[in-house]
Design a protein around this motif. Sequence first.
Motif, PDB file in Angstrom:
ATOM      1  N   VAL A   1      34.367  45.051  33.078  1.00  0.00           N
ATOM      2  CA  VAL A   1      33.994  45.427  33.928  1.00  0.00           C
ATOM      3  C   VAL A   1      35.153  46.084  34.454  1.00  0.00           C
ATOM      4  O   VAL A   1      36.248  46.312  34.624  1.00  0.00           O
TER       5      VAL A   1
ATOM      6  N   TRP B   1      36.203  38.986  39.668  1.00  0.00           N
ATOM      7  CA  TRP B   1      38.133  39.755  39.833  1.00  0.00           C
ATOM      8  C   TRP B   1      38.538  38.096  40.350  1.00  0.00           C
ATOM      9  O   TRP B   1      37.889  37.649  41.317  1.00  0.00           O
ATOM     10  N   ASP B   2      39.662  38.744  39.361  1.00  0.00           N
ATOM     11  CA  ASP B   2      40.787  37.329  40.157  1.00  0.00           C
ATOM     12  C   ASP B   2      41.976  37.750  41.427  1.00  0.00           C
ATOM     13  O   ASP B   2      42.252  38.473  41.500  1.00  0.00           O
ATOM     14  N   ARG B   3      40.959  36.600  42.294  1.00  0.00           N
ATOM     15  CA  ARG B   3      41.006  36.706  43.801  1.00  0.00           C
ATOM     16  C   ARG B   3      42.847  36.512  43.872  1.00  0.00           C
ATOM     17  O   ARG B   3      43.848  36.966  45.222  1.00  0.00           O
TER      18      ARG B   3
ATOM     19  N   ASN C   1      36.368  32.892  42.315  1.00  0.00           N
ATOM     20  CA  ASN C   1      35.814  33.704  42.698  1.00  0.00           C
ATOM     21  C   ASN C   1      35.151  34.806  42.481  1.00  0.00           C
ATOM     22  O   ASN C   1      35.198  35.383  43.364  1.00  0.00           O
TER      23      ASN C   1
ATOM     24  N   TRP D   1      29.666  40.149  44.545  1.00  0.00           N
ATOM     25  CA  TRP D   1      29.487  40.769  43.553  1.00  0.00           C
ATOM     26  C   TRP D   1      27.986  41.115  43.123  1.00  0.00           C
ATOM     27  O   TRP D   1      27.925  42.819  42.630  1.00  0.00           O
TER      28      TRP D   1
ATOM     29  N   PRO E   1      37.698  48.336  37.640  1.00  0.00           N
ATOM     30  CA  PRO E   1      38.591  47.723  38.794  1.00  0.00           C
ATOM     31  C   PRO E   1      37.335  47.529  40.021  1.00  0.00           C
ATOM     32  O   PRO E   1      35.621  47.950  40.289  1.00  0.00           O
ATOM     33  N   LYS E   2      37.737  46.927  40.607  1.00  0.00           N
ATOM     34  CA  LYS E   2      37.134  46.135  41.823  1.00  0.00           C
ATOM     35  C   LYS E   2      36.580  47.711  42.919  1.00  0.00           C
ATOM     36  O   LYS E   2      37.841  48.275  42.641  1.00  0.00           O
TER      37      LYS E   2
ATOM     38  N   ASN F   1      42.991  41.325  42.103  1.00  0.00           N
ATOM     39  CA  ASN F   1      41.686  41.754  41.920  1.00  0.00           C
ATOM     40  C   ASN F   1      41.146  42.314  40.854  1.00  0.00           C
ATOM     41  O   ASN F   1      40.745  42.973  40.028  1.00  0.00           O
ATOM     42  N   GLU F   2      42.395  41.933  40.032  1.00  0.00           N
ATOM     43  CA  GLU F   2      42.447  42.444  38.782  1.00  0.00           C
ATOM     44  C   GLU F   2      41.134  41.420  37.676  1.00  0.00           C
ATOM     45  O   GLU F   2      40.498  40.611  38.228  1.00  0.00           O
ATOM     46  N   PRO F   3      40.194  42.612  37.150  1.00  0.00           N
ATOM     47  CA  PRO F   3      39.110  41.233  36.128  1.00  0.00           C
ATOM     48  C   PRO F   3      39.561  41.295  34.959  1.00  0.00           C
ATOM     49  O   PRO F   3      40.938  41.225  34.249  1.00  0.00           O
TER      50      PRO F   3
ATOM     51  N   GLY G   1      32.645  42.782  46.395  1.00  0.00           N
ATOM     52  CA  GLY G   1      32.478  43.327  45.645  1.00  0.00           C
ATOM     53  C   GLY G   1      31.520  44.321  45.248  1.00  0.00           C
ATOM     54  O   GLY G   1      30.289  45.134  45.667  1.00  0.00           O
TER      55      GLY G   1
END
Length: 227
Positions: free
Chosen positions: A124, A111-113, A107, A85, A126-127, A117-119, A25
């Motif tokens: 924050v 970002w939610d895996r 994570n 990150w 987008p990834k 991968n949405e923040p 990321g």
Amino acid sequence: MNTPFRRLVTGILLALAALSGCREGGDTVENTLEPIVDVEARLARYATVRLDADLSSLTSEQRRMVRLFIEAAEAMDRAFWKQAWGDRDALLERIRDPAAREYALLNYGPWDRLAGNEPFLSGVGPKPPGARFFPPDMTKDAFDRALAAAPDDLAEALRSHYTVVRRDEDGGLRAVPYHEEYAEEVRFAADRLRRAAALARDPGLRRYLELRARALVTDDYRPSDMA
């Protein structure tokens, strides 16, 4: 080498290999980060599992080796944070909500895996599609054009699984080897593998650990893969 110890060594070294080759990321955020989703509900989707092993059959040297393997894996975990990150501690300091902080730890970033991968934190974006392995403004088309125009040796280095792509002073692309980008972490891990090799009674394991330590600081993994 006895079977239980072989299994334990294999598991730890597989974790080392997995972490050393991951791409992730980026780390540009605002100062204060607040959850923008129900992080407690998302945390509830996870189960805590204790990883344990019966070490009673191991010799004292083998137990010391296990500790060294774990320390090496912890160094790779720190490198993975940089890949996923950036500065882990700086990110966590900006998250005041305990549940959100725990979710960021799970994570390796904001970002939610499990949700594409949405923040899940405010401020924050987008990834980045190029993760921290490419300049944040680089698109795939731009990278492909740069590859086509680059000399063969540079193009090969830019495509390598063991380099990150950075811009030089003129805005061109350069390839930075992993063992330079993550020098602190790989040197630490290599040192622990060399110490473990010195404790190994099995010649094959000793040679493998020595070669793997060398691979970490050279990015040449084939000799250890073939050992």
